[in-house]
Design an enzyme around this catalytic site. Structure first.
Site, PDB file in Angstrom:
ATOM      1  CE  LYS A 259      -3.995  -1.593   1.994  1.00  0.00           C
ATOM      2  NZ  LYS A 259      -6.113  -1.366   2.289  1.00  0.00           N
TER       3      LYS A 259
ATOM      4  CE  LYS B  42      -5.777  -8.620  -2.746  1.00  0.00           C
ATOM      5  NZ  LYS B  42      -5.691  -7.632  -1.301  1.00  0.00           N
TER       6      LYS B  42
ATOM      7  CE  LYS C 252     -12.382  -2.298  -0.623  1.00  0.00           C
ATOM      8  NZ  LYS C 252     -12.683  -1.995   1.181  1.00  0.00           N
TER       9      LYS C 252
HETATM   10  P1  TYM Z   1     -10.331  -5.323   3.212  1.00  0.00           P
HETATM   11  O1  TYM Z   1     -11.869  -3.569   3.865  1.00  0.00           O
HETATM   12  O2  TYM Z   1      -9.891  -4.715   2.663  1.00  0.00           O
HETATM   13  O3  TYM Z   1     -11.439  -6.144   2.882  1.00  0.00           O
HETATM   14  C1  TYM Z   1     -12.903  -6.559   3.527  1.00  0.00           C
HETATM   15  C2  TYM Z   1     -13.265  -8.538   3.068  1.00  0.00           C
HETATM   16  O4  TYM Z   1     -12.742  -9.322   2.684  1.00  0.00           O
HETATM   17  C3  TYM Z   1     -11.824  -9.941   2.086  1.00  0.00           C
HETATM   18  N1  TYM Z   1     -11.392  -9.535   0.587  1.00  0.00           N
HETATM   19  C4  TYM Z   1     -11.353 -10.718  -0.603  1.00  0.00           C
HETATM   20  N2  TYM Z   1     -11.349 -12.147  -0.047  1.00  0.00           N
HETATM   21  C5  TYM Z   1     -11.183 -12.904  -1.260  1.00  0.00           C
HETATM   22  N3  TYM Z   1     -11.172 -12.613  -2.797  1.00  0.00           N
HETATM   23  C6  TYM Z   1     -10.382 -11.236  -2.758  1.00  0.00           C
HETATM   24  N4  TYM Z   1      -9.973 -10.522  -3.694  1.00  0.00           N
HETATM   25  C7  TYM Z   1     -10.356 -10.450  -1.577  1.00  0.00           C
HETATM   26  N5  TYM Z   1     -10.476  -9.074  -1.305  1.00  0.00           N
HETATM   27  C8  TYM Z   1     -10.885  -8.668  -0.098  1.00  0.00           C
HETATM   28  C9  TYM Z   1     -10.290  -9.406   3.064  1.00  0.00           C
HETATM   29  O5  TYM Z   1      -9.867 -10.818   3.147  1.00  0.00           O
HETATM   30  C10 TYM Z   1     -11.652  -8.782   4.576  1.00  0.00           C
HETATM   31  O6  TYM Z   1     -11.897 -10.301   5.467  1.00  0.00           O
HETATM   32  N6  TYM Z   1      -7.884  -5.124   7.670  1.00  0.00           N
HETATM   33  C11 TYM Z   1      -9.334  -5.832   7.272  1.00  0.00           C
HETATM   34  C12 TYM Z   1     -10.161  -4.880   7.578  1.00  0.00           C
HETATM   35  C13 TYM Z   1     -10.088  -5.481   8.721  1.00  0.00           C
HETATM   36  C14 TYM Z   1     -10.832  -6.750   9.740  1.00  0.00           C
HETATM   37  C15 TYM Z   1     -10.355  -6.028  10.977  1.00  0.00           C
HETATM   38  C16 TYM Z   1     -11.174  -8.067   9.296  1.00  0.00           C
HETATM   39  C17 TYM Z   1     -10.027  -4.428   9.915  1.00  0.00           C
HETATM   40  N7  TYM Z   1     -10.020  -4.686  11.414  1.00  0.00           N
HETATM   41  C18 TYM Z   1      -9.864  -7.152  12.091  1.00  0.00           C
HETATM   42  C19 TYM Z   1     -10.688  -9.023  10.699  1.00  0.00           C
HETATM   43  C20 TYM Z   1     -10.362  -8.331  11.304  1.00  0.00           C
HETATM   44  C21 TYM Z   1      -9.127  -4.891   5.330  1.00  0.00           C
HETATM   45  O7  TYM Z   1      -8.537  -4.787   5.284  1.00  0.00           O
HETATM   46  O8  TYM Z   1     -10.292  -5.541   5.051  1.00  0.00           O
END
Ligand code: TYM
Length: 349
Positions: free
Chosen positions: A127, A211, A214
């Site tokens: 990032k 992957k 967004k």
């Molecule tokens: P974020 O907002 O980037 O993504 C949300 C969730 O979607 C999953 N994800 C995917 N799964 C499968 N294939 C993909 N291409 C894909 N892209 C995204 C992510 O693995 C995630 O589960 N750091 C986390 C948010 C967070 C969090 C937490 C999660 C903050 N605190 C505590 C669990 C526990 C994140 O960036 O998610």
């Protein structure tokens, strides 16, 4: 006090309640990867264990977010949770920033985690790119806040996509080191990531090695939760593939990233294994598999998209769900932070 993670130090002794926790950042439109990797699992797990699902607005501001839009983006994620089947009578649904205990615990964890541990985090490297020195400090300590999100509820199970596994390892290291340093065996559990299933890593429709994300410039790389049937059909038609028919075995499929991705998406949507999908489609070309995939996607996602629009038309209802969820979440989080204050030795604790 040690500088090393303390594997085996007594999160294993944890004997408290089992809880599920996860979150999604309100930093852009949700896509099929978020849905299959995370949202679908949230909806399933709420029937099995007490479940806490938040909108990660504190995490979102680690990169610039337009203040005038952030609250609306937060409601959009909440609406997507509801559309995916989360039931506010079962799961607590809330904005992270409405539960100040997350940030309070994160500060203590900033003093438990070691710089060397954070230096290894690949998501920061991705990032921050070439401009590390211009990144926010928050982007660097992002995984420490994530550990606080999880442990402030003593959550034991964290449904996420595969990309979050490293952050979960760090969470376990922080939990173990806190338990060790503050002589509190079993105080924090060592939480498990739940990443099983073919939806755990959904890849770009344009590149089987990247992957679905967004931030990809091409909208053809992803299926958005707001895409209608025509958009879905067009994106699947244009999805990159090879010329060969679908193979019979998973070993052969694994050597063809784009085919593997589409079969995985089909499997996740139809609630099957990839082997079951191959048993049905082996020997057929993409000329017949792509329309079948479109059909299963439209019939699964269409109702979700419709519900999403419905929920978004009533922001007052979403706000009331978020406020109730935050109050429920604080009932669990506050006593945990009070206990941490005692363990650390803060005045008045
Ligand atoms: P974020 O907002 O980037 O993504 C949300 C969730 O979607 C999953 N994800 C995917 N799964 C499968 N294939 C993909 N291409 C894909 N892209 C995204 C992510 O693995 C995630 O589960 N750091 C986390 C948010 C967070 C969090 C937490 C999660 C903050 N605190 C505590 C669990 C526990 C994140 O960036 O998610």
């Amino acid at each position: 006090m040690t500088d090393q993670p303390s594997p085996g130090v007594s999160g294993a002794d944890y004997s408290g309640p089992q809880r599920v926790l996860s979150g999604v950042q309100p930093s852009g439109a949700l896509h099929l990867g978020n849905y299959l990797g995370a949202l679908v699992k949230f909806a399933r797990l709420q029937h099995v264990q007490p479940t806490f699902i938040f909108v990660a607005d504190l995490h979102a501001i680690t990169v610039w977010q337009e203040p005038a839009k952030l609250a609306a983006q937060t409601r959009e994620i909440a609406a997507a949770y509801l559309a995916a089947g989360l039931d506010p009578a079962k799961a607590a649904i809330f904005p992270q920033s409405a539960v100040p205990e997350h940030a309070e615990l994160a500060w203590v964890f900033n003093c438990v985690a070691r710089l060397g541990w954070l230096d290894r985090m690949t998501q920061f490297k991705e990032k921050s790119g070439k401009h590390k020195e211009r990144s926010s400090v928050g982007l660097y300590t992002y995984p420490v806040l994530q550990a606080a999100d999880i442990l402030v509820y003593k959550a034991t199970h964290v449904p996420v996509g595969e990309d979050q596994k490293q952050h979960l390892e760090l969470t376990r290291d922080i939990a173990a080191k806190f338990n060790h340093d503050f002589d509190a065996p079993g105080f924090f559990p060592l939480p498990e990531p739940l990443v099983q299933g073919p939806g755990a890593r959904v890849m770009s429709l344009r590149d089987g090695a990247a992957k679905m994300s967004k931030s990809d410039e091409s909208d053809y790389s992803r299926i958005n939760l707001t895409d209608d049937a025509d958009a879905i059909a067009q994106k699947i038609r244009k999805a990159r593939t090879d010329a060969a028919p679908l193979p019979e075995t998973l070993e052969d499929l694994a050597t063809r990233p784009e085919a593997d991705n589409l079969v995985g998406i089909y499997a996740a949507l139809a609630n099957q294994t990839k082997a079951e999908v191959l048993a049905q489609y082996a020997g057929q070309g993409f000329g017949s598999f792509k329309p079948a995939l479109t059909e299963v996607m439209v019939s699964t996602m269409g109702p979700v998209t419709a519900r999403l629009k419905d929920y978004l038309s009533d922001p007052g209802e979403i706000d009331s769900i978020l406020a109730t969820g935050a109050a429920r979440a604080r009932q669990i989080a506050r006593p945990v932070v009070d206990e941490v204050r005692k363990r650390v030795g803060f005045w008045g604790a």
